[in-house]
Design an enzyme around this catalytic site. Structure first.
Site, short mmCIF file in Angstrom:
data_model
loop_
_atom_site.label_atom_id
_atom_site.label_comp_id
_atom_site.label_asym_id
_atom_site.label_seq_id
_atom_site.Cartn_x
_atom_site.Cartn_y
_atom_site.Cartn_z
N ARG A 1 0.87 -1.17 0.00
CA ARG A 1 0.00 0.00 0.00
C ARG A 1 0.91 1.22 0.00
NH1 ARG A 1 2.16 1.60 3.99
NH2 ARG A 1 0.75 3.37 3.87
N GLY A 2 0.26 2.39 -0.08
CA GLY A 2 1.05 3.61 -0.22
C GLY A 2 1.19 3.94 -1.70
N ALA A 3 0.96 5.22 -2.04
CA ALA A 3 0.84 5.60 -3.45
C ALA A 3 2.06 5.20 -4.30
CB ALA A 3 0.55 7.09 -3.54
N ARG B 1 -7.32 -0.01 -7.07
CA ARG B 1 -7.54 1.05 -6.08
C ARG B 1 -7.67 2.38 -6.82
NH1 ARG B 1 -4.11 1.05 -0.77
NH2 ARG B 1 -6.01 2.12 -0.10
N GLN C 1 -2.36 2.09 9.83
CA GLN C 1 -1.03 2.16 9.19
C GLN C 1 -0.04 2.95 10.04
OE1 GLN C 1 -3.95 2.71 7.64
NE2 GLN C 1 -3.87 2.28 5.47
N ASP D 1 -1.88 11.04 -1.82
CA ASP D 1 -2.19 10.00 -2.81
C ASP D 1 -2.55 10.61 -4.16
OD1 ASP D 1 -3.00 8.93 0.05
OD2 ASP D 1 -2.41 7.23 -1.19
N LYS E 1 -4.87 9.94 3.29
CA LYS E 1 -5.63 9.01 4.14
C LYS E 1 -6.69 9.73 4.96
CE LYS E 1 -5.35 5.47 4.15
NZ LYS E 1 -6.27 4.65 3.32
O1 MRU Z 1 -4.54 3.13 1.98
P1 MRU Z 1 -3.04 3.26 1.93
O2 MRU Z 1 -2.33 2.74 3.12
O3 MRU Z 1 -2.46 2.78 0.63
O4 MRU Z 1 -2.91 4.83 1.98
C1 MRU Z 1 -1.98 5.52 1.32
C2 MRU Z 1 -1.08 6.13 2.28
O5 MRU Z 1 -0.18 5.46 2.73
C3 MRU Z 1 -1.26 7.48 2.75
O6 MRU Z 1 -2.41 8.10 2.42
C4 MRU Z 1 0.00 8.26 2.53
O7 MRU Z 1 -0.03 9.35 3.35
C5 MRU Z 1 0.28 8.65 1.12
S1 MRU Z 1 1.31 7.51 0.29
C6 MRU Z 1 2.94 8.08 0.59
#
Ligand code: MRU
Length: 374
Positions: A54-56, A96, A209, A250, A261
């Site tokens: 996960r994470g962009a 996603r 997270q 994201d 998030k």
């Molecule tokens: O749902 P996730 O865990 O994939 O969410 C994304 C994130 O980790 C956060 O929103 C984050 O702050 C941005 S990605 C570096």
């Protein structure tokens, strides 16, 4: 970054079996470090959708390697290949909706493979594009760290060397990227430069997270931190206990509205009301110049209500999931929210810090400003 003294990234080719991609299955953190093999397109799609990764930036890289894997196992028949490629790309993009890095990475691979004719040659080009996206992400995060460091140094000097208290939400650390992280990159850099920092880590319900992953990362790197409930930030800010907020993103629109998030917007409101600077760290792969008004236009992922109704944790060495709510109570689970640009003090990108508005972003990324909104 390191785990128990050993250097890791979040995604890599399996040694001795380079057609297999390995990831850290983040669902098991912080209690277990599980490495997972991704062997075919469906494994990649599942890993993204079910948040093994996960994470962009990381879902972007994973999708790029997913396209490589799809081409490794695709049809050699040149009449069938284009449809197969289109369907593989659509499958990955549909996993996603909010983080634009996913579509960015898939589109970049699609553009790269056009130069070749055969499936095999396209697979080679896809692998190279996935490597390029991944290496670029590492480089961009390192630069975000360099550009964000002076913000922390300045506060430290103003406080006469007392610890700088930084609040962050979710995990925009190296586990959300490939290495360094986005929001955490300036923090790691400051810590490594000997500047005392302390991080308030929002737990980040429902998937926690922050409590699970950001805390794990910071602990592994020796950065002082404290996990707080998602509701604590406003109280801490009212009492002068937060010097700076840094979060990730994201998707960020051409005028600087920031999707991140769920819960980020509330932190931005509290920071604004209490005069606490609120910065967003993001690589340019997170910018979406086709969109203007983030609240109206950014698609917000809605995940299973069971992520709200149940919570997962460890007891006596075993991982359990337990029900929190009445069995019959409905729940809803919005994954992200949008913080309007007016609440953002600045954007920290790989090219420096800029204001969150169209003129400033366009000046920093003139190549994007030529793209017209959709
Ligand atoms: O749902 P996730 O865990 O994939 O969410 C994304 C994130 O980790 C956060 O929103 C984050 O702050 C941005 S990605 C570096």
């Amino acid at each position: 970054m390191k785990i128990d003294g050993q250097h890791y990234r979040t995604i890599w080719q399996k040694p001795g079996e380079p057609e297999v991609i390995q990831i850290i299955d983040q669902r098991n953190l912080p209690h277990e470090l599980v490495i997972e093999d991704l062997r075919q397109l469906e494994d990649f799609a599942k890993a993204i959708k079910e948040m093994h990764v996960r994470g962009a930036p990381l879902i972007g890289s994973t999708a790029a390697y997913g396209m490589y894997s799809a081409l490794l196992h695709g049809p050699d028949d040149k009449r069938r290949l284009p449809k197969y490629i289109r369907e593989s790309a659509a499958l990955l993009k549909d996993t996603r909706p909010t983080a634009v890095n996913l579509a960015y990475a898939v589109d970049r691979v699609l553009a790269a493979i056009e130069a070749a004719d055969s499936r095999e040659a396209k697979a080679e080009l896809a692998l190279q594009a996935a490597h390029d996206i991944t290496e670029e992400s590492v480089d961009h995060c390192a630069r975000i760290g360099k550009h964000g460091l002076p913000l922390i140094r300045e506060i430290s000097e103003r406080k006469g060397g007392a610890p700088v208290n930084i609040l962050t939400h979710c995990n925009a650390g190296w586990m959300a990227c490939i290495d360094h992280g986005t929001a955490t990159a300036p923090i790691y850099r400051a810590h490594d430069a000997g500047i005392p920092v302390h991080v308030w880590v929002d737990e980040t319900r429902p998937r926690n997270q922050g409590a699970r992953i950001t805390a794990y990362e910071l602990l592994q790197h020796g950065v002082p931190h404290t996990v707080i409930t998602d509701n604590a930030g406003g109280h801490l800010m009212q009492h002068g206990m937060v010097d700076l907020v840094i979060v990730g993103s994201d998707r960020t629109t051409r005028r600087g509205d920031v999707a991140n998030k769920i819960g980020t917007y509330l932190k931005a409101l509290a920071a604004n009301a209490n005069g606490v600077p609120f910065y967003v760290a993001l690589p340019s792969s997170t910018l979406d110049f086709s969109l203007h008004d983030g609240v109206a236009e950014i698609p917000i992922e809605e995940r299973s209500a069971d992520e709200v109704r149940y919570i997962r944790g460890m007891r006596n060495g075993k991982i359990y999931e337990v029900l929190l709510t009445p069995v019959d109570s409905p729940a809803v689970n919005y994954g992200f929210d949008v913080t309007p640009a007016e609440l953002v003090t600045g954007l920290i990108t790989e090219r420096g810090i800029c204001d969150a508005n169209e003129d400033a972003i366009s000046a920093q990324f003139p190549e994007f400003s030529r793209q017209k909104p959709a």
